[in-house]
Structure formats: structure tokens, C-alpha cells
Design a protein around this motif. Structure first.
Motif, PDB file in Angstrom:
ATOM      1  N   MET A   1       0.857  -1.196   0.000  1.00 52.02           N
ATOM      2  CA  MET A   1       0.000   0.000   0.000  1.00 52.02           C
ATOM      3  C   MET A   1       0.889   1.242   0.000  1.00 52.02           C
ATOM      4  SD  MET A   1      -2.747   1.192   2.898  1.00 52.02           S
ATOM      5  CE  MET A   1      -3.650  -0.333   2.719  1.00 52.02           C
ATOM      6  N   PRO A   2       0.800   2.114  -0.992  1.00 49.96           N
ATOM      7  CA  PRO A   2       1.641   3.315  -1.012  1.00 49.96           C
ATOM      8  C   PRO A   2       1.230   4.283   0.066  1.00 49.96           C
ATOM      9  CG  PRO A   2       0.021   3.398  -2.771  1.00 49.96           C
ATOM     10  CD  PRO A   2      -0.106   2.046  -2.158  1.00 49.96           C
ATOM     11  N   PRO A   3       2.181   5.012   0.642  1.00 52.32           N
ATOM     12  CA  PRO A   3       1.830   5.969   1.684  1.00 52.32           C
ATOM     13  C   PRO A   3       1.103   7.162   1.123  1.00 52.32           C
ATOM     14  CG  PRO A   3       4.144   6.186   1.100  1.00 52.32           C
ATOM     15  CD  PRO A   3       3.620   5.008   0.334  1.00 52.32           C
ATOM     16  N   GLU A   4       0.243   7.750   1.942  1.00 44.47           N
ATOM     17  CA  GLU A   4      -0.393   9.003   1.554  1.00 44.47           C
ATOM     18  C   GLU A   4       0.660  10.092   1.547  1.00 44.47           C
ATOM     19  OE1 GLU A   4      -3.501   9.633   4.312  1.00 44.47           O
ATOM     20  OE2 GLU A   4      -4.542   7.787   3.841  1.00 44.47           O
ATOM     21  N   SER A   5       0.407  11.140   0.778  1.00 46.54           N
ATOM     22  CA  SER A   5       1.403  12.207   0.638  1.00 46.54           C
ATOM     23  C   SER A   5       1.788  12.800   1.974  1.00 46.54           C
ATOM     24  CB  SER A   5       0.864  13.304  -0.289  1.00 46.54           C
ATOM     25  OG  SER A   5      -0.352  13.833   0.235  1.00 46.54           O
ATOM     26  N   THR A   7       2.223  11.295   4.730  1.00 49.15           N
ATOM     27  CA  THR A   7       3.058  10.432   5.547  1.00 49.15           C
ATOM     28  C   THR A   7       4.326  10.015   4.833  1.00 49.15           C
ATOM     29  OG1 THR A   7       1.929   8.434   4.753  1.00 49.15           O
ATOM     30  CG2 THR A   7       1.021   9.497   6.720  1.00 49.15           C
ATOM     31  N   ALA A   8       4.558  10.536   3.643  1.00 47.60           N
ATOM     32  CA  ALA A   8       5.706  10.105   2.855  1.00 47.60           C
ATOM     33  C   ALA A   8       7.021  10.354   3.577  1.00 47.60           C
ATOM     34  CB  ALA A   8       5.712  10.815   1.498  1.00 47.60           C
ATOM     35  N   HIS A   9       7.080  11.422   4.393  1.00 50.54           N
ATOM     36  CA  HIS A   9       8.329  11.730   5.069  1.00 50.54           C
ATOM     37  C   HIS A   9       8.686  10.692   6.120  1.00 50.54           C
ATOM     38  CE1 HIS A   9       5.358  13.195   7.953  1.00 50.54           C
ATOM     39  NE2 HIS A   9       6.302  13.237   8.852  1.00 50.54           N
ATOM     40  N   LEU A  10       7.744   9.826   6.461  1.00 51.14           N
ATOM     41  CA  LEU A  10       8.003   8.825   7.471  1.00 51.14           C
ATOM     42  C   LEU A  10       8.722   7.597   6.924  1.00 51.14           C
ATOM     43  CD1 LEU A  10       4.542   8.781   9.311  1.00 51.14           C
ATOM     44  CD2 LEU A  10       6.622   9.947  10.032  1.00 51.14           C
ATOM     45  N   ARG A  11       8.849   7.500   5.617  1.00 54.95           N
ATOM     46  CA  ARG A  11       9.356   6.259   5.035  1.00 54.95           C
ATOM     47  C   ARG A  11      10.709   5.885   5.634  1.00 54.95           C
ATOM     48  NH1 ARG A  11       6.864   3.836   0.995  1.00 54.95           N
ATOM     49  NH2 ARG A  11       8.754   2.864   0.178  1.00 54.95           N
ATOM     50  N   LEU A  34       2.119  -1.519   9.773  1.00 53.83           N
ATOM     51  CA  LEU A  34       3.345  -0.724   9.665  1.00 53.83           C
ATOM     52  C   LEU A  34       3.477  -0.106   8.282  1.00 53.83           C
ATOM     53  CD1 LEU A  34       5.866  -3.134  11.461  1.00 53.83           C
ATOM     54  CD2 LEU A  34       4.569  -1.232  12.454  1.00 53.83           C
ATOM     55  N   ALA A  35       3.137  -0.889   7.261  1.00 48.42           N
ATOM     56  CA  ALA A  35       3.251  -0.390   5.887  1.00 48.42           C
ATOM     57  C   ALA A  35       2.271   0.747   5.628  1.00 48.42           C
ATOM     58  CB  ALA A  35       3.018  -1.523   4.900  1.00 48.42           C
ATOM     59  N   SER A  36       1.091   0.671   6.239  1.00 48.92           N
ATOM     60  CA  SER A  36       0.093   1.716   6.005  1.00 48.92           C
ATOM     61  C   SER A  36       0.514   3.049   6.606  1.00 48.92           C
ATOM     62  CB  SER A  36      -1.263   1.292   6.572  1.00 48.92           C
ATOM     63  OG  SER A  36      -1.225   1.212   7.984  1.00 48.92           O
ATOM     64  N   ALA A  37       1.502   3.028   7.513  1.00 47.93           N
ATOM     65  CA  ALA A  37       2.048   4.267   8.075  1.00 47.93           C
ATOM     66  C   ALA A  37       3.151   4.841   7.196  1.00 47.93           C
ATOM     67  CB  ALA A  37       2.586   4.003   9.483  1.00 47.93           C
ATOM     68  N   HIS A 234      -2.215 -10.013  18.678  1.00 49.52           N
ATOM     69  CA  HIS A 234      -2.530  -8.602  18.919  1.00 49.52           C
ATOM     70  C   HIS A 234      -1.730  -7.698  17.975  1.00 49.52           C
ATOM     71  CE1 HIS A 234      -3.856 -10.530  22.651  1.00 49.52           C
ATOM     72  NE2 HIS A 234      -4.603  -9.463  22.896  1.00 49.52           N
ATOM     73  N   PRO A 235      -1.847  -7.913  16.670  1.00 48.54           N
ATOM     74  CA  PRO A 235      -1.008  -7.147  15.737  1.00 48.54           C
ATOM     75  C   PRO A 235      -1.279  -5.650  15.757  1.00 48.54           C
ATOM     76  CG  PRO A 235      -2.704  -8.363  14.549  1.00 48.54           C
ATOM     77  CD  PRO A 235      -2.726  -8.865  15.964  1.00 48.54           C
ATOM     78  N   ARG A 236      -2.516  -5.253  15.934  1.00 49.22           N
ATOM     79  CA  ARG A 236      -2.833  -3.820  15.919  1.00 49.22           C
ATOM     80  C   ARG A 236      -2.200  -3.121  17.126  1.00 49.22           C
ATOM     81  NH1 ARG A 236      -6.554  -1.139  13.059  1.00 49.22           N
ATOM     82  NH2 ARG A 236      -7.535  -3.108  12.434  1.00 49.22           N
ATOM     83  N   GLN A 237      -2.303  -3.756  18.289  1.00 44.48           N
ATOM     84  CA  GLN A 237      -1.726  -3.162  19.490  1.00 44.48           C
ATOM     85  C   GLN A 237      -0.203  -3.128  19.412  1.00 44.48           C
ATOM     86  OE1 GLN A 237      -4.070  -5.475  19.261  1.00 44.48           O
ATOM     87  NE2 GLN A 237      -5.622  -5.283  20.885  1.00 44.48           N
ATOM     88  N   LEU A 238       0.383  -4.183  18.868  1.00 38.31           N
ATOM     89  CA  LEU A 238       1.834  -4.203  18.727  1.00 38.31           C
ATOM     90  C   LEU A 238       2.295  -3.142  17.739  1.00 38.31           C
ATOM     91  CD1 LEU A 238       4.641  -5.317  19.170  1.00 38.31           C
ATOM     92  CD2 LEU A 238       4.117  -7.147  17.539  1.00 38.31           C
ATOM     93  N   ALA A 239       1.573  -3.010  16.630  1.00 40.43           N
ATOM     94  CA  ALA A 239       1.933  -1.988  15.646  1.00 40.43           C
ATOM     95  C   ALA A 239       1.907  -0.593  16.272  1.00 40.43           C
ATOM     96  CB  ALA A 239       0.991  -2.049  14.454  1.00 40.43           C
ATOM     97  N   ALA A 240       0.905  -0.334  17.085  1.00 39.15           N
ATOM     98  CA  ALA A 240       0.814   0.983  17.744  1.00 39.15           C
ATOM     99  C   ALA A 240       2.034   1.223  18.619  1.00 39.15           C
ATOM    100  CB  ALA A 240      -0.470   1.076  18.554  1.00 39.15           C
ATOM    101  N   ALA A 241       2.464   0.191  19.356  1.00 39.23           N
ATOM    102  CA  ALA A 241       3.634   0.325  20.234  1.00 39.23           C
ATOM    103  C   ALA A 241       4.906   0.565  19.410  1.00 39.23           C
ATOM    104  CB  ALA A 241       3.784  -0.919  21.107  1.00 39.23           C
TER     105      ALA A 241
END
Length: 250
Positions: A1-5, A7-11, A34-37, A234-241
Motif C-alpha cells: 500500500m503506497p503511503p499518503e502524501s 506520511t511520505a516523510h516517514l518512510r 506498519l506499511a500503512s504508516a 494482537h497485531p494492531r496493538q503491537l503496531a501501535a507500540a
């Protein structure tokens, strides 16, 4: 999934190193978060495990895994990366950072081993577990330790999750566990070091390692919801951490 404009600086390159008996598949529920971020996420499978189980031979050891993850950083990643190690993967990311400290921006230990120079990983287990693993390896021809029953990580036998793990876990190379890792201490120069422990139940076997890091001002620590297999349950919670550490608010 490509990042939104926005969030691109987060790559940023995040390399996820799985634990014993697992493979890159262990991260498949976590990676989309993680990729969606906007991050580039890598989930290599270590030699002799998962879909690379056929590569096992008598020479495959701890150094093999360090070498291949170091090579992955050099060939496939840009700039300084975040290394995330789960369980045995903590030993591997330490070895990589010890060799290439300038290529590592951040080390995240996820309910994971922190190796000691010259001490085989097998010795971190209770004596009775060591004996059982050696006996299991002997029954498989001497090179591979059979996977444990997922119930040790809190999965109820007979449930779909328990069955899925049983089907996907593969034997772990014995030499990886009996090798004495050589660690110079250069990895300690990595600027950001974090230890995330599974909140349980059951109680994490790494509780002492976690307590040591809590007292060390060079580290940050935290608890993540779920058992040792939190990336699966708990992938969502781990991703947040993880994202809170990798992409903190400005």
C-alpha cells in the motif's frame, strides 16, 4: 500500500527478524499496519526455518543468520534502519548491530533474547528444557530441535490458532542454539534501544531481562498486550507500540 502524501516523510526501513521455529510468515498480520504508516517493511525468513527449512545443514549456525541479515541491510535497505527482533531474533539483531552499528538507527527487542558474548543461547533455558530439546534433536537426526507445543505461549489446544501454529512451526537448527556468539559491544552505540515485553498471560520468560532494561537509562521499555506471540494475536496493538517508537509525534 503506497503511503499518503502526508506520511511520505516517514518512510523508513523496518527489518523484522522472527524467533525460533518461526519464519517470515509470523509477521504477516503486523506488516499491513506498519506499511500503512508509510514504512518499508522487510520480513526475511532465516535459513533453515519456515519456507527455507530445506536449507538446513550441519554448518548452519548463529553466524549464518547474522551474516544474512547484515547482507539484507546492505543490499536492500536505505540509510539507518530499525531492527526488530522477536525471541531468538533478538540475538540475531544484536549480532548485526555489533557488526554494522552505523547502519542501525534503532533496536527493538520484542520479548526477546539479548545475547551475552561467549554464552550459547541454549543456556538461557532451564536445564530440563535444554535436556528435552537435545533429546528432541537426537530423535530428528541430531541437527534440528522440534518446535514446542503452542500451548506454552498460552494457546488452548484444539483451537484454530493453536492448530495454525502447529502446522506452520518448523524445527530449529540445533547449532544455532549451541553456538557461542561473539559480541564485541559495538552494538551498544546504537542510539535508540527499546525492550518491549509481552504483558501475558502467561508470564514472559524474559521478565528478568526486562527488569534490567527498566533500570538502565540507556533504554526505554514497555509492555505490549498479549502473550509471547503478540504479533500473531494482537497485531494492531503491537503496531501501535512499534510506531510510537519509530515515528514519535513531532
Amino acid at each position: 500500500m503506497p503511503p499518503e502524501s502526508g506520511t511520505a516523510h516517514l518512510r523508513h526501513d523496518i527489518v523484522l527478524v522472527h524467533g525460533g521455529w518461526h519464519g517470515g510468515w509470523a509477521w504477516e498480520r503486523l506488516v499491513p499496519h506498519l506499511a500503512s504508516a508509510g514504512h518499508r517493511v522487510h520480513k526475511p525468513t532465516l535459513a533453515g526455518l519456515g519456507d527455507r527449512a530445506a536449507e538446513l545443514d550441519e554448518r548452519l549456525g548463529w553466524q549464518t543468520h547474522v551474516d544474512e541479515i547484515a547482507r539484507h541491510l546492505q543490499e536492500r535497505c536505505q540509510g539507518a534502519v530499525t531492527l526488530v527482533g522477536h525471541s531468538y531474533g533478538g540475538s540475531v539483531i544484536t549480532g548485526v548491530a555489533d557488526r554494522l552499528p552505523a547502519r542501525v538507527a534503532r533496536l527493538i527487542y520484542l520479548d526477546a533474547v539479548i545475547p551475552i558474548d561467549g554464552v550459547p543461547g541454549m543456556e538461557s533455558f532451564p536445564p530440563e528444557r535444554q535436556a528435552a530439546m537435545r533429546a528432541g534433536a537426537l530423535a530428528l537426526g541430531g541437527l534440528r530441535v522440534p518446535p514446542p507445543d503452542p500451548s506454552i505461549w498460552g494457546f488452548e489446544p484444539g483451537t484454530p490458532e493453536h492448530r495454525q501454529l502447529q502446522e506452520r512451526l518448523t524445527p530449529h537448527p540445533l547449532k544455532v542454539m549451541t553456538d557461542a556468539p561473539r559480541i564485541s559491544g559495538r552494538w551498544l552505540s546504537v542510539p535508540h534501544k527499546h525492550y518491549l515485553m509481552a504483558a501475558g498471560p502467561p508470564v514472559s520468560r524474559f521478565v528478568d531481562l526486562y527488569a534490567q532494561r527498566v533500570r538502565d537509562p540507556a533504554w526505554t521499555t514497555g509492555l505490549v498486550e498479549g502473550s509471547h506471540e503478540m504479533m500473531w494475536t494482537h497485531p494492531r496493538q503491537l503496531a501501535a507500540a512499534l510506531l510510537a517508537l519509530i515515528s514519535p509525534p513531532d
